[in-house]
Scaffold this motif. Structure first.
Motif, PDB file in Angstrom:
ATOM      1  N   LEU A 178     -34.471  35.515  30.368  1.00 15.63           N
ATOM      2  CA  LEU A 178     -34.592  35.526  28.911  1.00 15.63           C
ATOM      3  C   LEU A 178     -33.280  35.055  28.303  1.00 15.63           C
ATOM      4  O   LEU A 178     -32.204  35.423  28.775  1.00 15.63           O
ATOM      5  N   PHE A 179     -33.379  34.258  27.253  1.00 16.21           N
ATOM      6  CA  PHE A 179     -32.186  33.781  26.554  1.00 16.21           C
ATOM      7  C   PHE A 179     -32.025  34.566  25.261  1.00 16.21           C
ATOM      8  O   PHE A 179     -32.938  34.609  24.433  1.00 16.21           O
ATOM      9  N   VAL A 180     -30.867  35.196  25.133  1.00 11.48           N
ATOM     10  CA  VAL A 180     -30.613  36.090  24.009  1.00 11.48           C
ATOM     11  C   VAL A 180     -29.522  35.502  23.122  1.00 11.48           C
ATOM     12  O   VAL A 180     -28.644  34.777  23.601  1.00 11.48           O
ATOM     13  N   PRO A 181     -29.553  35.799  21.818  1.00  9.77           N
ATOM     14  CA  PRO A 181     -28.526  35.262  20.924  1.00  9.77           C
ATOM     15  C   PRO A 181     -27.145  35.773  21.286  1.00  9.77           C
ATOM     16  O   PRO A 181     -26.969  36.924  21.689  1.00  9.77           O
ATOM     17  N   GLY A 225     -38.240  38.839  24.669  1.00  5.69           N
ATOM     18  CA  GLY A 225     -38.412  39.903  25.636  1.00  5.69           C
ATOM     19  C   GLY A 225     -39.674  40.713  25.415  1.00  5.69           C
ATOM     20  O   GLY A 225     -40.406  40.989  26.376  1.00  5.69           O
ATOM     21  N   PRO A 226     -39.988  41.114  24.171  1.00  9.15           N
ATOM     22  CA  PRO A 226     -41.218  41.867  23.962  1.00  9.15           C
ATOM     23  C   PRO A 226     -42.476  41.117  24.394  1.00  9.15           C
ATOM     24  O   PRO A 226     -43.469  41.739  24.760  1.00  9.15           O
ATOM     25  N   ALA A 227     -42.456  39.776  24.366  1.00 10.37           N
ATOM     26  CA  ALA A 227     -43.618  39.028  24.850  1.00 10.37           C
ATOM     27  C   ALA A 227     -43.822  39.237  26.340  1.00 10.37           C
ATOM     28  O   ALA A 227     -44.956  39.310  26.818  1.00 10.37           O
ATOM     29  N   ALA A 228     -42.721  39.318  27.102  1.00  8.96           N
ATOM     30  CA  ALA A 228     -42.857  39.617  28.526  1.00  8.96           C
ATOM     31  C   ALA A 228     -43.490  40.987  28.725  1.00  8.96           C
ATOM     32  O   ALA A 228     -44.289  41.195  29.655  1.00  8.96           O
ATOM     33  N   TRP A 229     -43.144  41.924  27.846  1.00 13.25           N
ATOM     34  CA  TRP A 229     -43.747  43.267  27.907  1.00 13.25           C
ATOM     35  C   TRP A 229     -45.238  43.185  27.602  1.00 13.25           C
ATOM     36  O   TRP A 229     -46.065  43.805  28.291  1.00 13.25           O
ATOM     37  N   GLU A 230     -45.605  42.433  26.569  1.00 15.64           N
ATOM     38  CA  GLU A 230     -47.017  42.262  26.245  1.00 15.64           C
ATOM     39  C   GLU A 230     -47.794  41.704  27.433  1.00 15.64           C
ATOM     40  O   GLU A 230     -48.816  42.257  27.861  1.00 15.64           O
ATOM     41  N   ILE A 231     -47.318  40.561  27.936  1.00 17.52           N
ATOM     42  CA  ILE A 231     -48.071  39.818  28.945  1.00 17.52           C
ATOM     43  C   ILE A 231     -48.118  40.567  30.272  1.00 17.52           C
ATOM     44  O   ILE A 231     -49.192  40.849  30.820  1.00 17.52           O
ATOM     45  N   ALA A 313     -32.444  43.043  25.722  1.00 18.92           N
ATOM     46  CA  ALA A 313     -32.930  42.382  26.933  1.00 18.92           C
ATOM     47  C   ALA A 313     -31.998  42.631  28.105  1.00 18.92           C
ATOM     48  O   ALA A 313     -32.442  42.697  29.256  1.00 18.92           O
ATOM     49  N   GLU A 314     -30.714  42.774  27.830  1.00 16.34           N
ATOM     50  CA  GLU A 314     -29.737  42.984  28.895  1.00 16.34           C
ATOM     51  C   GLU A 314     -29.921  44.318  29.609  1.00 16.34           C
ATOM     52  O   GLU A 314     -29.301  44.564  30.652  1.00 16.34           O
ATOM     53  N   ALA A 315     -30.748  45.198  29.076  1.00 15.06           N
ATOM     54  CA  ALA A 315     -31.096  46.447  29.752  1.00 15.06           C
ATOM     55  C   ALA A 315     -32.612  46.541  29.877  1.00 15.06           C
ATOM     56  O   ALA A 315     -33.203  47.618  29.760  1.00 15.06           O
ATOM     57  N   THR A 316     -33.258  45.381  30.126  1.00 14.92           N
ATOM     58  CA  THR A 316     -34.711  45.279  30.305  1.00 14.92           C
ATOM     59  C   THR A 316     -35.471  45.836  29.117  1.00 14.92           C
ATOM     60  O   THR A 316     -36.398  46.642  29.258  1.00 14.92           O
ATOM     61  N   LEU A 317     -35.042  45.436  27.927  1.00 16.96           N
ATOM     62  CA  LEU A 317     -35.796  45.576  26.679  1.00 16.96           C
ATOM     63  C   LEU A 317     -35.773  46.974  26.074  1.00 16.96           C
ATOM     64  O   LEU A 317     -35.825  47.112  24.852  1.00 16.96           O
ATOM     65  N   VAL A 318     -35.725  48.009  26.895  1.00 17.42           N
ATOM     66  CA  VAL A 318     -35.850  49.367  26.369  1.00 17.42           C
ATOM     67  C   VAL A 318     -34.789  50.259  27.008  1.00 17.42           C
ATOM     68  O   VAL A 318     -34.731  50.374  28.237  1.00 17.42           O
TER      69      VAL A 318
END
Length: 438
Positions: A178-181, A225-231, A313-318
């Motif tokens: 994932l690419f984060v700002p 990142g949340p899209a990866a969680w959705e899918i 995202a650097e800590a797996t979203l949550v």
């Protein structure tokens, strides 16, 4: 002993509050969890999009053939494959194929991401192959670096099945990048491993109780990142992914997709454009990405189970999840959360400090960013055994009942009466301070 400066009570509460439950993860590889549903319920619908459906058996078959092609192109465990696509059934096939080939997928919304940013993703992630849809091939930045291949996901040529890698990926191999700002408009790639992601998806509350028969709305852009969680949260649990076909967060496409869903994962901005009264089947909503305004949270919590999720995202979203208020939560299973001072020493319960995350949710770090890794990741002195912890740069404190109260970033938080700026966060500019109660 890293905690010996604390009282015995605070030493006990440090672990009681800051350590999630030890929970075994029954399947540490994401694609294997999806394959299980393809074997057990091959005719169950895995995804719907614009009236088209894809069963788990079809998803497994198409992805397996594409994975074999990726292997013939030289893709191996540890590699990265660009998934430059739009929300669609071919995108899902491509994602699953990359995982089956043992590689990590690198998602980018080909319809919205500027070409220069796509080119930077290719360079940073060192992708071997880029998957896209035929209509979007002109948007792929050309020429590609030497050794790269471009494959159209919806190419009409039949897929030829073939052998998959003899050596499967390890749970600590990459699953997605994932690419984060970052600062000055830059974006940084973060590789999440299978272990990181399955720890979120296949334990509770991160799994959101998703089960076969559920419908999970896929509303968000695929690069998030949340899209990866959705899918992946949907497919690893055998539910049906209802894929939205339009792009605007408050449009009728979002409403129509959410209307039939039983589970939503959404940002506050998306959630604010949906009327909970129009979603009669919903039983769980995870709000993530940014703090949820209290009026919005109250509006939704009256209708369904609302989970407040905080973390990068650097800590797996949550980092924490909770249902009491938007500002509080508790660590996920197999994860840890620490409130530390500027010297990275644990603070007594109730004092304000910087929030660090540890345990299974913490990945290896940024791609090719050694200086940034040194600033944001550090050896975990509490877990030891070579584990790492991640500096969220957010402030927090433990409440008496064991919730972590998130207090925002140092520069964003005014100093209340009775508190004084005391500790400068290591590596930050002078304006960033941690406050402690007198």
């Amino acid at each position: 002993m890293p905690l010996r400066h604390l009282t015995p009570r605070d030493q006990h509460l440090f672990w009681q509050y800051g350590r999630g439950a030890d929970v075994p993860v029954h399947e540490p590889l994401v694609h294997r969890a999806i394959e299980r549903h393809a074997i057990v319920t091959p005719h169950a619908v895995a995804a719907e999009h614009h009236g088209a459906t894809l069963t788990y058996g079809e998803l497994d078959r198409y992805a397996g053939a594409l994975a074999a092609r990726l292997v013939r192109e030289g893709v191996r465990p540890g590699d990265h494959v660009g998934l430059f696509a739009r929300r669609s059934i071919p995108m899902l096939v491509g994602l699953f194929a990359v995982l089956k080939a043992g590689a990590a997928y690198v998602p980018q919304d080909i319809g919205r991401t500027p070409p220069a940013q796509l080119a930077d993703v290719v360079r940073t992630a060192r992708t071997r192959v880029i998957l896209t849809q035929k209509e979007h091939v002109p948007r792929v930045p050309l020429p590609l670096p030497g050794g790269h291949r471009l494959i159209a996901l919806d190419d009409p040529a039949p897929y030829d099945p073939g052998p998959l890698p003899l050596l499967p990926p390890h749970p600590d191999d990459g699953c997605c990048v994932l690419f984060v700002p970052g600062t000055a408009g830059r974006r940084h790639g973060v590789k999440l491993t299978h272990r990181n992601i399955t720890n979120l998806l296949l334990t509770e509350p991160g799994g959101l109780g998703i089960r076969p028969g559920d419908r999970v709305a896929q509303l968000l852009g695929i690069a998030s990142g949340p899209a990866a969680w959705e899918i992946l949260g949907c497919l690893t649990r055998g539910a049906t992914l209802a894929v939205r076909g339009t792009d605007t967060g408050t449009d009728t496409g979002t409403d129509a997709t959410a209307r039939t869903a039983t589970v939503l994962i959404a940002t506050p901005a998306v959630l604010s454009g949906i009327d909970p009264a129009d979603c009669p089947h919903l039983r769980a909503v995870a709000v993530t990405g940014e703090p949820c305004p209290r009026p919005l949270a109250d509006r939704w919590s009256r209708r369904t189970a609302l989970f407040h999720c905080r973390g990068p995202a650097e800590a797996t979203l949550v980092t924490t999840m909770g249902r009491r208020t938007p500002a509080t939560g508790r660590p996920l299973p197999n994860g840890t959360v620490y409130v530390l001072g500027a010297d990275r020493r644990a603070l007594p319960i109730g004092e304000t400090g910087e929030v660090w995350a540890g345990g299974d949710p913490v990945p290896a770090g940024y791609l090719g960013e050694e200086t940034l890794n040194a600033q944001r990741y550090a050896p975990d002195p509490f877990l030891g055994a070579g584990r790492a912890m991640f500096r969220t740069r957010g402030l927090g404190r433990w409440t008496p009942d064991g919730d972590l109260e998130h207090l925002g970033r140092p520069a964003d938080r005014p100093v209340p009466p009775g508190e004084r700026p005391l500790l400068r966060l290591a590596g930050e500019r002078a304006a960033a301070t941690v406050t402690v109660t007198r």
